[in-house]
Design a protein around this motif. Structure first.
Motif: not given
Length: 275
Positions: A24-49
């Motif tokens: 919500r904070t980032a979306a409000a900042e994007a709106a204030a500056h007339d910028r698009p918002l890009h969501l990034l979700h990162a995590f480490n996949w387990p190598a095994t199991g």
């Protein structure tokens, strides 16, 4: 999903309610500056199991889709894209920082624990290394106070001042610029803050700006002023020679300020200041 467009606000998205507050904070900042918002979700996949609980691809897509709905509810006019990447969230944010307008991530709960200073939080790592300004969000909403910016006369603080003026204009906020003189430094109030603010005010005539030069310890004074601020803005470092690290003041505010914090990096140090 699409890769971030040049100049987007990029926000690291996790699974907690605090992460949705950050969206919500980032979306409000994007709106204030007339910028698009890009969501990034990162995590480490387990190598095994088997994947850990909540760690499947479908789970990750659900996290991103939920965050996208939250962003659209907060700022319907902002275009929202997103991506799931494998690996460290810190490294993923650093990779996109060179083409982003701003990257945003949470503080890891540090501001809620003033007596504990986590030395290795992702927020510190990103704020110390990113190639663009970094927004560190908080779990609690900020008060409707002024936008606070610290100024010490260095070229990087002049860039932060210019950036803060731009933020204040887009937000329709009053600006409070503070210079703190340490008593043992032998410095005096030579009017440099007033002069720098006057120059920026010519570029941003709609911004109501106040100047405050006080004697004291910079971290304590700025932290105190941040308690009533809707946003705090600081340079990544002051007069120090190493641009890849955080200064003591910016790091202290990152840990302990209750207000969202923007650490200014990757912008021109003259910033139209004329100095």
């Amino acid at each position: 999903m699409a890769a971030p467009s040049h100049g987007a606000v990029v926000v690291g998205v996790g699974r907690s309610e605090a992460d949705l507050t950050l969206v919500r904070t980032a979306a409000a900042e994007a709106a204030a500056h007339d910028r698009p918002l890009h969501l990034l979700h990162a995590f480490n996949w387990p190598a095994t199991g088997p994947a850990p609980a909540g760690g499947t691809r479908v789970d990750a897509e659900n996290v991103l889709e939920h965050a996208g709905r939250v962003a659209t509810e907060c700022a319907p006019q902002v275009p929202v894209t997103g991506v799931i990447v494998e690996g460290s969230p810190v490294e993923a944010l650093l990779r996109v920082a060179d083409t982003a307008f701003l990257v945003a991530l949470g503080d890891g709960g540090g501001s809620a624990h003033p007596d504990r200073v986590p030395a290795d939080t992702p927020a510190v790592d990103v704020a110390a290394r990113a190639g663009c300004p970094v927004l560190v969000g908080r779990t609690e909403p900020a008060p409707p106070g002024p936008l606070l910016v610290g100024f010490d006369g260095s070229s990087s603080s002049r860039a932060a001042l210019a950036y803060a003026f731009d933020c204040a204009q887009h937000r329709g906020a009053r600006l409070l610029a503070v210079r703190v003189i340490e008593p043992e430094s032998g410095d005096r109030d030579d009017g440099r803050l007033d002069e720098a603010v006057t120059r920026q005010a010519l570029r941003y005539p709609r911004v109501a700006a106040d100047c405050e030069t006080v004697h004291g310890e910079p971290r304590s004074v700025l932290l105190d002023r941040s308690r009533a601020a809707q946003l705090a803005v600081v340079a990544a470092w002051g007069d120090g020679p190493v641009g890849s690290t955080l200064g003591a003041v910016s790091q202290s505010l990152l840990y302990h300020s209750p207000a969202p914090l923007i650490v200014v990096r990757g912008v021109a140090t003259d910033a139209g200041d004329g100095s």
